[in-house]
Design a protein around this motif. Structure first.
Motif, short mmCIF file in Angstrom:
data_model
loop_
_atom_site.label_atom_id
_atom_site.label_comp_id
_atom_site.label_asym_id
_atom_site.label_seq_id
_atom_site.Cartn_x
_atom_site.Cartn_y
_atom_site.Cartn_z
N LEU A 3 42.42 26.56 45.36
CA LEU A 3 41.50 27.44 44.65
C LEU A 3 42.19 28.66 44.08
O LEU A 3 41.78 29.19 43.05
CB LEU A 3 40.37 27.86 45.60
N ASP A 4 43.29 29.14 44.74
CA ASP A 4 43.92 30.37 44.25
C ASP A 4 44.66 30.17 42.93
O ASP A 4 45.14 31.10 42.33
CB ASP A 4 44.85 30.98 45.31
N GLN A 5 44.75 28.91 42.44
CA GLN A 5 45.35 28.69 41.12
C GLN A 5 44.50 29.31 40.02
O GLN A 5 44.99 29.59 38.93
CB GLN A 5 45.55 27.20 40.87
N PHE A 6 43.22 29.52 40.28
CA PHE A 6 42.37 30.10 39.26
C PHE A 6 42.67 31.58 39.04
O PHE A 6 42.37 32.12 37.98
CB PHE A 6 40.90 29.93 39.64
N SER A 7 43.24 32.23 40.06
CA SER A 7 43.57 33.65 39.91
C SER A 7 44.68 33.83 38.88
O SER A 7 45.72 33.18 38.94
CB SER A 7 44.03 34.22 41.26
N ALA A 38 49.74 39.59 37.93
CA ALA A 38 48.79 38.49 37.96
C ALA A 38 49.38 37.23 37.35
O ALA A 38 49.23 36.13 37.88
CB ALA A 38 47.52 38.89 37.21
N VAL A 39 50.07 37.38 36.21
CA VAL A 39 50.70 36.22 35.57
C VAL A 39 51.85 35.69 36.42
O VAL A 39 52.01 34.46 36.57
CB VAL A 39 51.18 36.59 34.16
N LYS A 40 52.64 36.57 36.98
CA LYS A 40 53.74 36.15 37.84
C LYS A 40 53.23 35.37 39.04
O LYS A 40 53.80 34.34 39.43
CB LYS A 40 54.53 37.38 38.31
N GLY A 41 52.12 35.83 39.63
CA GLY A 41 51.53 35.13 40.76
C GLY A 41 51.05 33.74 40.38
O GLY A 41 51.21 32.78 41.13
#
Length: 302
Positions: A3-7, A38-41
């Motif tokens: 789910l954290d791929q949506f971040s 955010a993009v790096k994550g």
């Protein structure tokens, strides 16, 4: 898929479209450094580089171009939905669902329903009347209305109006024919009109204060109804005595169609309270309703 791929997806799409962290951050209203994180994550979670960065430019990698083509439609919908919510954050709009006891209809809703809807044309009212206790969160209500002393401890209560005075009512004709009770104990010799709860069918006891003690009387009634206004109407027709909230009977008391008895023994209840689960992020439509009722409390019989 985790789910954290949506971040970070919206952040990535905005940077890819703007080809600049600075311009994308300005559009989103956040700091460029936060956008970069955010993009790096997102890249770390996906395990691929999406953007090529230099001190002068930002470009898409092959993987980034593929990813952008597939996630852009969903990201645009997510961003648009968030923007729409932010636009209505400070403007009362949408459906306001309230759970209300029947006494709220004549005391609160009938006098203010029209003026409130005129004042807030973007708010829809959904008013569900039920004297039973309702789990407002589980049943999808924004708020409920109950007498203050009956509120659950984990609810936030907003007081609406003043204390509720109880009364025992009878018509002059009935009292002339049957006499006037002097003590609550005298009610056993009178015809009484009972109120019963819709779901349980249990008769609501009449409550009194005698010598500092609370005393209850449950009428053995020929007429049992599930709305207090009908109890009051029946009393005005001479069918017996009724126990009610004084504000409900104000017009009939003023006209002389009903009179009060046993006044020294009738208790006062806590005011009506609108209750809801949390103080955080109270919807503007609910805040508008609370403020409107308080501002117009002088027009109410509570």
């Amino acid at each position: 898929m985790r789910l954290d791929q949506f971040s970070g997806i919206v952040a990535f799409v905005k940077v890819a479209e703007a080809r600049s962290f600075t311009r994308a951050a300005a559009e989103l209203g956040i700091a460029p450094a936060s956008l970069s994180e955010a993009v790096k994550g997102l890249e770390e979670r996906l395990g691929v580089r999406l953007l090529n960065r230099t001190t002068r430019s930002v470009g898409l990698t092959e993987a980034g171009a593929y990813y952008l083509d597939h996630v852009r439609p969903a990201a645009e919908e997510v961003y648009a939905a968030g923007a729409a919510l932010r636009e209505t954050r400070d403007r009362p709009a949408g459906t306001l669902r309230l759970s209300l006891p029947w006494i709220a209809a004549p005391l609160l809703i009938e006098p203010l329903m029209g003026p409130f809807m005129d004042a807030y044309p973007e708010v829809r009212l959904s008013l569900i009347f039920d004297d039973s206790f309702v789990d407002i969160a589980a049943q999808g209500f924004d708020a409920g209305l109950r007498i203050g002393e009956l509120l659950d401890k984990d609810m936030i209560g907003a007081r609406l109006g003043g204390p509720l005075q109880t009364v025992v009512l009878g018509s002059p004709d009935y009292l002339a024919r049957n006499g006037t009770p002097k003590q609550p104990a005298d009610l056993a010799a009178h015809r009484c009109i009972a109120f019963a709860f819709t779901r349980t069918r249990a008769i609501s006891p009449w409550e009194f204060v005698v010598d500092g003690r609370q005393v209850e009387f449950t009428p053995d009634a020929r007429l049992i109804v599930n709305t207090l206004p009908l109890c009051i109407t029946a009393a005005a027709q001479g069918l017996g005595l009724a126990f009610a909230i004084e504000g409900l009977a104000a017009p009939l008391l003023a006209s002389g169609a009903l009179v009060k008895v046993l006044e020294p023994f009738c208790p006062t209840y806590e005011p009506l309270h609108l209750y809801y689960p949390s103080r955080r992020l109270v919807p503007p439509k609910l805040r508008a309703f609370i403020d409107f009722v308080r501002a117009n409390a002088h027009k109410l019989r509570i």
